[in-house]
Write an enzyme that holds these catalytic residues in place. Sequence first.
Site, PDB file in Angstrom:
ATOM      1  N   GLN A  60       6.079  -2.707 -10.778  1.00 24.24           N
ATOM      2  CA  GLN A  60       7.810  -2.608 -10.508  1.00 24.24           C
ATOM      3  C   GLN A  60       8.193  -3.845 -11.212  1.00 24.24           C
ATOM      4  O   GLN A  60       7.121  -4.943 -11.700  1.00 24.24           O
ATOM      5  CB  GLN A  60       8.342  -3.089  -8.776  1.00 24.24           C
ATOM      6  CG  GLN A  60       7.682  -4.328  -7.634  1.00 24.24           C
ATOM      7  CD  GLN A  60       7.789  -4.702  -7.010  1.00 24.24           C
ATOM      8  OE1 GLN A  60       7.617  -3.807  -5.528  1.00 24.24           O
ATOM      9  NE2 GLN A  60       8.177  -5.434  -6.451  1.00 24.24           N
ATOM     10  N   GLU A  80       8.825 -13.597  -8.767  1.00 18.22           N
ATOM     11  CA  GLU A  80       9.712 -13.303  -7.782  1.00 18.22           C
ATOM     12  C   GLU A  80      10.950 -14.092  -8.930  1.00 18.22           C
ATOM     13  O   GLU A  80      10.533 -15.835  -8.447  1.00 18.22           O
ATOM     14  CB  GLU A  80       9.753 -13.489  -6.455  1.00 18.22           C
ATOM     15  CG  GLU A  80       8.893 -12.521  -5.450  1.00 18.22           C
ATOM     16  CD  GLU A  80       8.923 -12.096  -4.135  1.00 18.22           C
ATOM     17  OE1 GLU A  80       9.257 -11.545  -3.592  1.00 18.22           O
ATOM     18  OE2 GLU A  80       8.539 -12.658  -3.759  1.00 18.22           O
ATOM     19  N   LEU A  89       0.918  -1.024   0.195  1.00 18.55           N
ATOM     20  CA  LEU A  89      -0.102   0.195  -0.296  1.00 18.55           C
ATOM     21  C   LEU A  89       1.150   1.631   0.020  1.00 18.55           C
ATOM     22  O   LEU A  89       0.565   2.442  -0.281  1.00 18.55           O
ATOM     23  CB  LEU A  89      -1.164   0.361   1.351  1.00 18.55           C
ATOM     24  CG  LEU A  89      -1.937  -1.063   1.320  1.00 18.55           C
ATOM     25  CD1 LEU A  89      -2.918  -0.793   2.444  1.00 18.55           C
ATOM     26  CD2 LEU A  89      -3.153  -1.018  -0.241  1.00 18.55           C
ATOM     27  N   LYS A 132       3.585   1.594  -1.967  1.00 22.21           N
ATOM     28  CA  LYS A 132       4.395   1.668  -3.101  1.00 22.21           C
ATOM     29  C   LYS A 132       3.423   2.483  -4.062  1.00 22.21           C
ATOM     30  O   LYS A 132       1.776   2.813  -4.453  1.00 22.21           O
ATOM     31  CB  LYS A 132       4.112  -0.517  -4.263  1.00 22.21           C
ATOM     32  CG  LYS A 132       4.351  -0.896  -3.636  1.00 22.21           C
ATOM     33  CD  LYS A 132       4.986  -2.113  -4.331  1.00 22.21           C
ATOM     34  CE  LYS A 132       5.813  -3.149  -3.098  1.00 22.21           C
ATOM     35  NZ  LYS A 132       7.140  -3.156  -3.447  1.00 22.21           N
ATOM     36  N   HIS A 149      -0.669  -8.444   0.020  1.00 21.52           N
ATOM     37  CA  HIS A 149      -0.875  -7.448  -1.065  1.00 21.52           C
ATOM     38  C   HIS A 149      -1.255  -7.395  -2.500  1.00 21.52           C
ATOM     39  O   HIS A 149      -1.341  -6.621  -2.559  1.00 21.52           O
ATOM     40  CB  HIS A 149       0.357  -8.230  -1.661  1.00 21.52           C
ATOM     41  CG  HIS A 149       1.543  -8.220  -0.768  1.00 21.52           C
ATOM     42  ND1 HIS A 149       1.800  -7.070   0.567  1.00 21.52           N
ATOM     43  CD2 HIS A 149       3.408  -9.283  -0.575  1.00 21.52           C
ATOM     44  CE1 HIS A 149       2.806  -7.623   1.527  1.00 21.52           C
ATOM     45  NE2 HIS A 149       3.303  -8.571   0.968  1.00 21.52           N
TER      46      HIS A 149
END
Length: 481
Positions: free
Chosen positions: A369, A219, A183, A185, A243
């Site tokens: 990202q 990831e 939250l 980002k 998330h």
Amino acid sequence: QLNGGATFVIFGASGDLARKKTFPALFRLYKNNLLPKSSSILGYARSHLDHDAFLERVVEHIGKDEDKKTIDGFTKLCTYLSGQYDEDESFKKLDQVISKSEDERGMKSGQKNRIFYMALPPSVFLDVAKECHKLALASDEKSVNRVVIEKPFGKDSESCGELLKNLRPLFSENETYRIDHYLGKEMVKNIMPYRFSNTLFSPVWNSTHIDSVQITMKEPFGTEGRGGYFDEYGIVRDVMQNHLLQIMSLIAMERPIGRDAEAIRDEKVKVLRCVKPIELKDVLIGQYVGNGENPGYLDDKTVPKGSLCATYAAMVLWIDNERWDGVPFILKAGKALDKAKVEVRVQYKKVPGSLYGGVSRNETVMRVQPNEVIYNKFNNKTPGLTEHPMVTEMNLTYKERFKNLQIPDAYESLILDVMRGDHSNFVRDDELDAAWRIFTPVLHKIEQDRIKPEPYKYGTRGPEQEARFVQRYGVEQLTEG
Ligand code: BG6
């Protein structure tokens, strides 16, 4: 706003999270003059460390290019105290150290604010909260006490309910800041302005125009020594229930009546309550295996033998309301995948009619990202002597559009919110409850039935079943932007 400075007490100060995230974030706030000068930062943990060894650890993750003067200025604010997490004596000592430092800094009544930041494993969490409560009770009445809590917030509805119940008498909701660092980002914070400050996009944000929404977190690394923690939680509890679901609630919520924390969180809770509990038919789970170069999940020595823990999951969530009826929200997350990427991909309905047969659908992509970008895929006449449309992009790449802008780290922005007393980007208790209600039944089912995750090789896109899985929900693989 805090009157005067604050004492930050960072519990778990020698741990990974504090070293890699909390201290560097505090450093950047200091560097940007956002940390009140009279602040003090006290690291607390069980490890026996002397002051210099502690500072060395703090500086390690701050960044090589920072100038020495700023680093020295910052480390002057930091001290370290080692102590137990469940022992009154240790906390008495802590109180003395804080009080002494408050006196030394000339803090008057009303300025002795304390921020207790818990970067702690769940096993010691409640003990520390109880001790902090005592410290708070004994502290200056006119000053504020705030407690910042890091996940995990339980493992399912029941354990989360238990945790909330035990914490409630200790700190009020107003004093509590539950961190979901997503939250903080930049691109996640942009979802509301994108949706609610553009007449261009609001009218199409519904099931009439949108076919599916995918929220993906990839990831490129495995558990790498963190297997002990990870195996107890698995990918769904580690990143999806928090998330990715937080991102989804911002994408799907209705327009709040205002921008204050309660108005925003009311809408998030409302939409989460409309999400049906996930069914097993809407789930794909996977676990990575070695690829010759990198070890598989089960090769990690900290992982129990034969573990069925999912390191990858795709789950489809359905929102039972007027706006989203029939639109699949596909959440996907995995460790040891082919790349690092977090993005939201909104896929619109097929272009109606056959005037330009075979044109691509529209898509809005928000990349959280790396390298923040929003792009809208749309069809445009191929330039030149042809009439046929081609798919292209309206592209807002932050690095190009906002040159010289330093995007703050999520933790920097969230710690600043804590200082300002702004709860908008923190998770409220009823949000947690609603979030667990969606995931708990299916997680229990997977565990009770010992459902085997599909294997996928380290460094790949995940289980090979993924492509077919998402196709089932009408998702088309459009060319990557
Ligand atoms: C944490 C998870 O909450 O988020 C980790 O526990 C994960 O497993 C991390 O790697 C990802 O955060 P970020 O900010 O690097 O995307």
